[in-house]
Enzyme design. Structure first.
Site, PDB file in Angstrom:
ATOM      1  N   SER A 229       3.530  17.658  67.177  1.00 49.28           N
ATOM      2  CA  SER A 229       3.118  18.550  66.095  1.00 49.28           C
ATOM      3  C   SER A 229       3.788  19.922  66.212  1.00 49.28           C
ATOM      4  CB  SER A 229       1.597  18.720  66.133  1.00 49.28           C
ATOM      5  OG  SER A 229       1.229  19.345  67.343  1.00 49.28           O
ATOM      6  N   GLU A 250      11.175  18.226  67.910  1.00 43.07           N
ATOM      7  CA  GLU A 250      11.109  17.428  66.670  1.00 43.07           C
ATOM      8  C   GLU A 250       9.662  17.446  66.206  1.00 43.07           C
ATOM      9  OE1 GLU A 250      13.731  16.273  65.264  1.00 43.07           O
ATOM     10  OE2 GLU A 250      15.124  16.667  66.898  1.00 43.07           O
ATOM     11  N   GLU A 464      18.578  15.204  67.426  1.00 44.34           N
ATOM     12  CA  GLU A 464      18.688  14.078  68.347  1.00 44.34           C
ATOM     13  C   GLU A 464      19.617  13.049  67.704  1.00 44.34           C
ATOM     14  OE1 GLU A 464      14.602  12.867  68.999  1.00 44.34           O
ATOM     15  OE2 GLU A 464      14.325  14.486  70.450  1.00 44.34           O
TER      16      GLU A 464
HETATM   17  P1  NAD Z   1       0.870  16.377  69.565  1.00 45.26           P
HETATM   18  O1  NAD Z   1       1.704  17.593  69.434  1.00 45.26           O
HETATM   19  O2  NAD Z   1      -0.588  16.518  69.609  1.00 45.26           O
HETATM   20  O3  NAD Z   1       1.251  15.573  70.884  1.00 45.26           O
HETATM   21  C1  NAD Z   1       2.563  15.102  71.142  1.00 45.26           C
HETATM   22  C2  NAD Z   1       2.752  14.951  72.632  1.00 45.26           C
HETATM   23  O4  NAD Z   1       2.696  16.241  73.239  1.00 45.26           O
HETATM   24  C3  NAD Z   1       1.679  14.112  73.326  1.00 45.26           C
HETATM   25  O5  NAD Z   1       2.272  13.378  74.370  1.00 45.26           O
HETATM   26  C4  NAD Z   1       0.746  15.183  73.883  1.00 45.26           C
HETATM   27  O6  NAD Z   1       0.019  14.749  74.999  1.00 45.26           O
HETATM   28  C5  NAD Z   1       1.739  16.251  74.275  1.00 45.26           C
HETATM   29  N1  NAD Z   1       1.189  17.610  74.345  1.00 45.26           N
HETATM   30  C6  NAD Z   1       0.137  18.137  73.675  1.00 45.26           C
HETATM   31  N2  NAD Z   1      -0.051  19.428  74.033  1.00 45.26           N
HETATM   32  C7  NAD Z   1       0.911  19.725  74.936  1.00 45.26           C
HETATM   33  C8  NAD Z   1       1.259  20.902  75.658  1.00 45.26           C
HETATM   34  N3  NAD Z   1       0.578  22.031  75.519  1.00 45.26           N
HETATM   35  N4  NAD Z   1       2.317  20.859  76.489  1.00 45.26           N
HETATM   36  C9  NAD Z   1       3.047  19.734  76.617  1.00 45.26           C
HETATM   37  N5  NAD Z   1       2.750  18.589  75.982  1.00 45.26           N
HETATM   38  C10 NAD Z   1       1.705  18.580  75.134  1.00 45.26           C
HETATM   39  O7  NAD Z   1       1.342  15.414  68.390  1.00 45.26           O
HETATM   40  P2  NAD Z   1       0.732  13.999  67.992  1.00 45.26           P
HETATM   41  O8  NAD Z   1      -0.557  14.263  67.295  1.00 45.26           O
HETATM   42  O9  NAD Z   1       0.788  13.098  69.165  1.00 45.26           O
HETATM   43  O10 NAD Z   1       1.823  13.466  66.951  1.00 45.26           O
HETATM   44  C11 NAD Z   1       1.785  13.714  65.583  1.00 45.26           C
HETATM   45  C12 NAD Z   1       2.758  14.820  65.216  1.00 45.26           C
HETATM   46  O11 NAD Z   1       4.069  14.455  65.643  1.00 45.26           O
HETATM   47  C13 NAD Z   1       2.868  15.029  63.729  1.00 45.26           C
HETATM   48  O12 NAD Z   1       2.862  16.410  63.469  1.00 45.26           O
HETATM   49  C14 NAD Z   1       4.229  14.434  63.387  1.00 45.26           C
HETATM   50  O13 NAD Z   1       4.854  14.971  62.249  1.00 45.26           O
HETATM   51  C15 NAD Z   1       5.002  14.730  64.604  1.00 45.26           C
HETATM   52  N6  NAD Z   1       6.157  13.835  64.711  1.00 45.26           N
HETATM   53  C16 NAD Z   1       7.410  14.348  64.506  1.00 45.26           C
HETATM   54  C17 NAD Z   1       8.518  13.510  64.554  1.00 45.26           C
HETATM   55  C18 NAD Z   1       9.910  14.052  64.343  1.00 45.26           C
HETATM   56  O14 NAD Z   1      10.847  13.345  64.677  1.00 45.26           O
HETATM   57  N7  NAD Z   1      10.077  15.235  63.825  1.00 45.26           N
HETATM   58  C19 NAD Z   1       8.335  12.155  64.843  1.00 45.26           C
HETATM   59  C20 NAD Z   1       7.043  11.676  65.052  1.00 45.26           C
HETATM   60  C21 NAD Z   1       5.955  12.523  64.985  1.00 45.26           C
END
Ligand code: NAD
Length: 483
Positions: A229, A250, A464
């Site tokens: 996110s 990303e 990427e």
């Molecule tokens: P998230 O940001 O909550 O978590 C993603 C990952 O980051 C998980 O492994 C989580 O454990 C880790 N994480 C969370 N907080 C962290 C921190 N403070 N430090 C390090 N790591 C941390 O996202 P999500 O809910 O798992 O995924 C959904 C989001 O991902 C959506 O916003 C979506 O648009 C985005 N996304 C983007 C792409 C892209 O290519 N741009 C692809 C897929 C998903």
């Protein structure tokens, strides 16, 4: 306690977390806990980094053909168990098993194979000087790198990161999402069978705020490739910046799909437009959640589109006839339901869906939402500005090209746009004016792994894919020789 406890992979061995702390893993289709994953601490990350530091010089010196051979071997092992991986991915994430079989797992295999081949064919640059000197660029692996991936395409995005990192000679500390940890754990076990030297690939499972944060903070980790996110991306950037770590971020999207009156709207094209909104329950960062339709065809388009959306079947992800499965977690289910309530409060008219779906049998307590289409909301509403990441699409009419561009570009995000038109000049013009990392014309999610992938604005920094990923995971060094 559920029977399945996943393990970390550290120094070539499957291990329990040092503190013996565990997180429940739920099956979204039933709401039940079916596994536990390590809730790893900074000490686990530290142990993984030590193993990686030991392994990194040997791996960097390993001939590229051998690194490629091991990646292909891992791909073979996953491919041989494709059905098992697909079933596990579906159980863990709520996505239809048919989708995991068709998209997620084959793509994970392709990621490993693609970067295995890409790195063997990778060329370095050289710049000759007329004054009698030649420069060439050496690209060295960074050493130990971190890869952090989200829950929506678990193995697909996990391999999208570890494959180029390993191919280019780095030792890796990888963390899948704690919401969907299962297929990465299985990949970890298979990497031992594939023959990767201990410490080259380490998988440390756990929460973002604990394990993920420890990876980003660790001074020996030279770069972090993150998908997730926008909010987490900003926090990672703030943590990593004082250490000058390389970052690839990303992040989220609020993507437009733009349909012009001159578009060839065959049934197949309309199916793709529907899929671009609702595939994987709308939980794909590239989903087109704002559907901009030229006013002269708006009414007629809406009718055909709604008929198709209403025909989508929400069902048990294990059932081959389900088009949409369950939302990944109860928290995410609640978030999407709140967004639908907000759309109503903002004056949106719900044309279909708008509610949770109650299924019978084993799925009674699952987290299902009906595909939802909303209209009558201006582009500046929260519904049209914020990423919902669920099966919710808004319909927005526009009059001409200039208005379509303004609406499409009028959010804080810049990940992907899709455009439907038969006018080639318009396609090129719009391609140049749409502020997105990816613009698809008359298609959606058509991926060539050699192309740069990523977004602008709040959708992230860096790209990427292909050479971009190999460049990210290496440090260029210019060697200048005078002769
Ligand atoms: P998230 O940001 O909550 O978590 C993603 C990952 O980051 C998980 O492994 C989580 O454990 C880790 N994480 C969370 N907080 C962290 C921190 N403070 N430090 C390090 N790591 C941390 O996202 P999500 O809910 O798992 O995924 C959904 C989001 O991902 C959506 O916003 C979506 O648009 C985005 N996304 C983007 C792409 C892209 O290519 N741009 C692809 C897929 C998903």
């Amino acid at each position: 306690m559920p029977s399945t406890r996943l393990a970390n992979l550290i120094d070539g061995r499957l291990q329990a977390p040092l503190d013996d702390r565990w997180l429940d893993v739920h099956e979204p289709a039933t709401g039940a806990v079916f596994a536990q994953c390590p809730d790893s601490s900074a000490a686990d990350v530290d142990a993984a980094v030590h193993a990686a530091q030991k392994a990194a010089p040997g791996w960097a010196a390993t001939p590229v053909e051998e690194r490629a051979r091991l990646l292909h071997r891992l791909a073979d092992l996953i491919e041989a168990r494709l059905d098992e991986f697909a079933e596990l991915e579906s159980r863990d994430s709520g996505k239809p098993v048919a989708l995991a079989k068709r998209l997620d797992i084959p793509r994970a295999v392709s990621n490993l194979r693609f970067f295995a081949s890409a790195v063997v064919g990778w060329e370095s640059e050289s710049h000759a000087m007329e004054t009698g000197a030649i420069n060439y660029t050496l690209r060295r692996p960074l050493g130990v790198v971190g890869c952090i991936s989200p829950w929506n395409l678990p193995l697909y995005l996990f391999t999208w990161k570890i494959a180029p990192a390993l191919a280019s000679g780095n030792a890796v500390i990888a963390k899948p999402s704690e919401v969907t940890p299962c297929t990465a754990a299985l990949l970890g076990a298979l990497s031992i069978e594939a023959g990767f030297p201990p410490g080259v690939l380490n998988i440390v499972q756990g929460r973002g705020a604990g394990t993920g944060q420890a990876i980003v903070e660790h001074p020996a980790i030279k770069a972090v490739s993150f998908t997730g996110s926008t909010r987490t991306g900003a926090s990672i950037a703030a943590t990593a910046a004082p250490q000058f770590k390389k970052l690839s971020l990303e992040l989220g999207g609020k993507n437009p799909a733009i349909v012009f009156a001159d578009a060839e709207l065959t049934d197949e094209h309309l199916d793709t437009i529907v899929r671009s909104g609702f595939a994987n329950q709308g939980e794909i960062c590239l989903c087109g959640s704002r559907l901009l339709v030229q006013r002269s065809i708006y009414d007629q388009f809406r009718e055909r589109y709604l008929a198709k959306v209403k025909a989508l079947r929400v069902g048990d992800p294990q059932d081959a006839s389900s088009d949409l499965g369950a939302m990944v977690s109860s928290e995410h289910f609640d978030k999407v339901m709140r967004c639908i309530a907000q759309a109503r409060e903002e004056g949106g008219q719900i044309l279909c869906g708008g509610d949770a779906v109650k299924l019978n049998g084993r799925c009674t307590d699952g987290w299902f939402i009906a595909p939802t289409v909303v209209e009558s909301l201006s582009n500046d509403t929260q519904t049209n500005q914020q990423e919902i990441f669920g099966p919710v699409v808004t319909l927005i009419p526009f009059d001409d090209e200039a208005e379509a561009i303004a609406l499409a570009n009028g959010t804080g995000y810049g990940l992907a746009a899709s455009l439907w038109t038969r006018d080639l000049s318009r396609a090129h013009r719009m391609g140049a004016h749409l502020e997105f990392g990816i613009v698809w014309i008359n298609c959606w999610l058509l991926r060539d792994l050699r192309t740069p992938f990523g977004g602008s604005k709040q959708s992230g920094i860096g790209r990427e894919g292909g050479g971009e990923a190999l460049r990210f995971f290496t440090e260029p060094r210019n060697i200048c020789i005078r002769y």
